[in-house]
Design an enzyme around this catalytic site. Structure first.
Site, short mmCIF file in Angstrom:
data_model
loop_
_atom_site.label_atom_id
_atom_site.label_comp_id
_atom_site.label_asym_id
_atom_site.label_seq_id
_atom_site.Cartn_x
_atom_site.Cartn_y
_atom_site.Cartn_z
N ASP A 88 0.89 -1.15 0.00
CA ASP A 88 0.00 0.00 0.00
C ASP A 88 0.94 1.20 0.00
OD1 ASP A 88 -2.43 1.54 0.33
OD2 ASP A 88 -1.83 1.82 2.41
N ARG A 89 0.48 2.35 -0.45
CA ARG A 89 1.37 3.51 -0.51
C ARG A 89 1.28 4.36 0.76
NH1 ARG A 89 0.31 8.24 -4.67
NH2 ARG A 89 -0.63 9.08 -2.78
N ASP A 90 0.16 5.06 0.92
CA ASP A 90 0.02 6.02 2.02
C ASP A 90 -0.07 5.31 3.36
OD1 ASP A 90 -0.05 8.07 0.09
OD2 ASP A 90 -2.20 7.81 -0.18
N TYR A 119 -4.72 12.64 1.12
CA TYR A 119 -4.86 13.03 -0.29
C TYR A 119 -3.54 13.54 -0.89
CZ TYR A 119 -9.75 12.51 0.91
OH TYR A 119 -10.94 12.00 1.35
N THR A 126 -2.61 1.17 -4.64
CA THR A 126 -3.08 2.28 -3.81
C THR A 126 -4.46 2.78 -4.22
OG1 THR A 126 -2.52 4.54 -3.06
CG2 THR A 126 -1.73 3.91 -5.26
N ASN A 127 -5.36 2.86 -3.24
CA ASN A 127 -6.65 3.53 -3.46
C ASN A 127 -6.37 5.02 -3.54
OD1 ASN A 127 -8.17 1.17 -3.31
ND2 ASN A 127 -8.77 1.47 -1.18
N LYS A 138 -9.64 -1.43 -2.98
CA LYS A 138 -9.49 -2.28 -1.80
C LYS A 138 -10.61 -1.94 -0.82
CE LYS A 138 -5.28 -0.76 -1.42
NZ LYS A 138 -4.00 -0.41 -0.83
N ASP A 155 -1.48 -1.03 5.79
CA ASP A 155 -1.70 -0.46 7.13
C ASP A 155 -3.17 -0.45 7.53
OD1 ASP A 155 -2.34 1.53 5.24
OD2 ASP A 155 -1.83 3.15 6.64
N LYS A 156 -4.02 -1.02 6.69
CA LYS A 156 -5.46 -1.05 6.98
C LYS A 156 -6.00 -2.46 6.80
CE LYS A 156 -6.42 3.74 5.71
NZ LYS A 156 -5.06 4.15 5.40
#
Length: 171
Positions: free
Chosen positions: A12-14, A23, A54-55, A113, A138-139
């Site tokens: 995942d990115r963020d 954002y 990434t969303n 996701k 992370d989620k």
């Protein structure tokens, strides 16, 4: 003879590779998570692919465009290349059920996701062996996407990403 399949680490990115500032779409706002560069180098040194999934609901919400996301990913690629590190591919999902940009207003899009669409596309595009792969997120939605795609998930709770990945690197 069947071709050998590659192993991969899906990131995942963020909140995993970079600090989650909400954002994110500008290089000047980007901050690598502690140990992220070393984690990406570890993936590369082990002959694994590094895939970012990434969303990006900010696109659907009209805060920035897919071109802005692509520009940020090019900046990340350029920044990493200074140290001989690369990311194999980026997959970004702009779809969201509450999107204000009509073309991105799709509820439960297969790529968003916790759905596994981005991971599944990467697996097909790069001939990835699910059994030699892990998703670092992370989620809980990252973990659900990983499980749905048949990939091991590892929930990153912060700290040094290199230390975390070293414990979860596919063998």
């Amino acid at each position: 003879m069947m071709p050998l399949l590659a192993g991969a680490v899906f990131f995942d990115r963020d909140g995993v590779l970079n600090e989650d500032v909400g954002y994110l779409h500008k290089a000047e706002d980007f901050r690598w998570i502690e140990g992220a560069r070393d984690a990406l180098k570890l993936v590369q040194d082990h002959g694994l692919l590094s895939i970012v999934v990434t969303n990006q609901s900010g696109v659907g919400r009209g805060y920035y465009t897919l071109d802005d996301v692509a520009a940020l990913h090019r900046w990340m690629t350029s920044d990493l290349s200074k140290d001989g590190i690369s990311i194999t591919a980026f997959y970004a999902c702009p779809y969201h059920e509450e999107a204000t940009v009509p073309e991105y207003r799709i509820a439960d899009h297969p790529d968003r996701k916790p759905n596994p669409g981005m991971i599944q596309r990467a697996i097909a595009d790069w001939k990835i062996d699910r059994g030699k792969s892990v998703m670092i997120g992370d989620k809980q939605s990252d973990m659900v996407a990983a499980q749905s795609a048949g990939v091991t998930g590892a929930l990153f709770g912060g700290g040094n990403l290199m230390d975390f990945l070293a414990r979860h690197l596919p063998r």
